[in-house]
Scaffold this motif. Structure first.
Motif, PDB file in Angstrom:
ATOM      1  N   THR A   1       0.832  -1.216   0.000  1.00 16.57           N
ATOM      2  CA  THR A   1       0.000   0.000   0.000  1.00 16.57           C
ATOM      3  C   THR A   1       0.856   1.251   0.000  1.00 16.57           C
ATOM      4  OG1 THR A   1      -1.744  -1.175   1.200  1.00 16.57           O
ATOM      5  CG2 THR A   1      -1.811   1.240   1.233  1.00 16.57           C
TER       6      THR A   1
ATOM      7  N   LEU B  66       2.291   1.773  -3.412  1.00 18.88           N
ATOM      8  CA  LEU B  66       1.295   2.291  -4.345  1.00 18.88           C
ATOM      9  C   LEU B  66       1.030   3.776  -4.103  1.00 18.88           C
ATOM     10  CD1 LEU B  66      -1.263  -0.672  -4.420  1.00 18.88           C
ATOM     11  CD2 LEU B  66       0.283   0.042  -6.251  1.00 18.88           C
ATOM     12  N   VAL B  67       0.957   4.160  -2.823  1.00 20.48           N
ATOM     13  CA  VAL B  67       0.743   5.575  -2.485  1.00 20.48           C
ATOM     14  C   VAL B  67       1.894   6.419  -3.003  1.00 20.48           C
ATOM     15  CG1 VAL B  67       0.596   7.214  -0.580  1.00 20.48           C
ATOM     16  CG2 VAL B  67      -0.720   5.093  -0.501  1.00 20.48           C
ATOM     17  N   GLN B  68       3.133   5.928  -2.811  1.00 20.34           N
ATOM     18  CA  GLN B  68       4.298   6.670  -3.286  1.00 20.34           C
ATOM     19  C   GLN B  68       4.312   6.766  -4.808  1.00 20.34           C
ATOM     20  OE1 GLN B  68       6.610   8.272  -1.390  1.00 20.34           O
ATOM     21  NE2 GLN B  68       7.311   9.085  -3.354  1.00 20.34           N
ATOM     22  N   LEU B  69       3.939   5.654  -5.469  1.00 23.46           N
ATOM     23  CA  LEU B  69       3.882   5.655  -6.929  1.00 23.46           C
ATOM     24  C   LEU B  69       2.848   6.654  -7.434  1.00 23.46           C
ATOM     25  CD1 LEU B  69       4.744   4.432  -9.628  1.00 23.46           C
ATOM     26  CD2 LEU B  69       3.016   2.653  -9.309  1.00 23.46           C
ATOM     27  N   LYS B  70       1.688   6.699  -6.781  1.00 24.98           N
ATOM     28  CA  LYS B  70       0.647   7.650  -7.169  1.00 24.98           C
ATOM     29  C   LYS B  70       1.134   9.075  -6.975  1.00 24.98           C
ATOM     30  CE  LYS B  70      -4.159   8.938  -6.278  1.00 24.98           C
ATOM     31  NZ  LYS B  70      -5.376   8.669  -5.465  1.00 24.98           N
ATOM     32  N   ALA B  71       1.831   9.297  -5.832  1.00 23.24           N
ATOM     33  CA  ALA B  71       2.357  10.636  -5.564  1.00 23.24           C
ATOM     34  C   ALA B  71       3.377  11.041  -6.624  1.00 23.24           C
ATOM     35  CB  ALA B  71       2.974  10.691  -4.172  1.00 23.24           C
TER      36      ALA B  71
ATOM     37  N   MET C 217       3.550   9.916  -9.704  1.00 20.78           N
ATOM     38  CA  MET C 217       2.845  10.160 -10.971  1.00 20.78           C
ATOM     39  C   MET C 217       2.144  11.506 -10.948  1.00 20.78           C
ATOM     40  SD  MET C 217       1.244   6.369 -11.764  1.00 20.78           S
ATOM     41  CE  MET C 217       0.452   6.958 -13.267  1.00 20.78           C
ATOM     42  N   THR C 218       1.548  11.845  -9.803  1.00 25.76           N
ATOM     43  CA  THR C 218       0.884  13.152  -9.681  1.00 25.76           C
ATOM     44  C   THR C 218       1.893  14.277  -9.819  1.00 25.76           C
ATOM     45  OG1 THR C 218      -0.791  12.200  -8.219  1.00 25.76           O
ATOM     46  CG2 THR C 218      -0.527  14.606  -8.175  1.00 25.76           C
TER      47      THR C 218
ATOM     48  N   THR D 204       2.913  14.552 -13.448  1.00 31.59           N
ATOM     49  CA  THR D 204       1.850  15.198 -14.227  1.00 31.59           C
ATOM     50  C   THR D 204       1.806  16.693 -13.959  1.00 31.59           C
ATOM     51  OG1 THR D 204       0.547  13.154 -14.166  1.00 31.59           O
ATOM     52  CG2 THR D 204      -0.618  15.187 -14.725  1.00 31.59           C
TER      53      THR D 204
END
Length: 210
Positions: free
Chosen positions: A40, A43-48, A50-51, A54
């Motif tokens: 988890t 995944l949170v770090q990966l989302k961060a 990617m954000t 972007t």
């Protein structure tokens, strides 16, 4: 014999501390929970990430668009004469000051000059230079025009002689804010002349932004 074996098993089980028994029972579930928490977090770090990527791309695009717009704004220049289509005419005199509309547009880089109104509108804050040349034919009246900033008469081009062709000119550098207008106003009771040779002209360009 069966009773002895059963008794020995009970003794062996009784010899294992209760805490170790609980730890053995919990070890496997806790490993799963730890793995889930780690996944988890990843995944949170990966989302961060990617954000952030972007957002960085959006900011870069915004900066590039801004630089492109600034480059376009810096390209401001126009040059006009009074009459279009090779016409020949004397305009004036009129009893009051009269705004001239220069119809023949030779150059209008940046589209800051409006040939329908005669107004130049500053698209960016900066120093602008303007030139005015006025022609007049026959000496019945003087020939004169103001360079006007908003409602303020700035410099005048004026000539008065008894006979023959006459001309006058003026130039000025102005600090303009966005939306300021500059135009040419013919002086009351005077006249101007223009033909295909383009004697009466109005030009300007941006020197630098500020």
């Amino acid at each position: 014999m069966k009773i002895s074996v059963s008794f020995m098993m009970l003794l062996l089980l009784g010899s294992v501390p209760a805490s170790e028994s609980v730890e053995c029972q919990r070890a496997f579930p806790e490993d799963i929970y730890a793995a889930l928490r780690e996944t988890t977090a990843s995944l949170v770090q990966l989302k961060a990430d990617m954000t952030l990527q972007t957002t960085g791309q959006a900011q870069l695009k915004t900066e590039l668009d801004k630089l492109k717009q600034q480059q376009q704004v810096r390209q401001v220049a126009f040059s006009t004469s009074l009459l279009a289509g090779g016409k020949s005419a004397t305009i004036g005199p009129f009893p009051s000051d009269y705004t001239l509309i220069f119809r023949h547009v030779t150059t209008n880089i940046g589209n800051a000059y409006n040939s329908n109104t005669g107004l130049f509108t500053a698209p960016v804050r900066g120093a602008y230079h303007f030139e005015l040349h006025v022609g007049g034919e026959n000496g019945a009246h003087a020939s004169g025009c103001w360079l006007v900033k908003n409602a303020e008469n700035v410099f005048i081009a004026y000539e008065n002689q008894v006979a023959g062709f006459m001309s006058s000119s003026s130039g000025v550098t102005l600090l303009l804010e966005v939306g300021d207008v500059v135009f040419v106003r013919m002086v009351a009771t005077t006249f101007v002349f223009d033909n295909g040779n383009h004697h009466t002209t109005f030009s300007g360009h941006l020197l630098f932004t500020m």
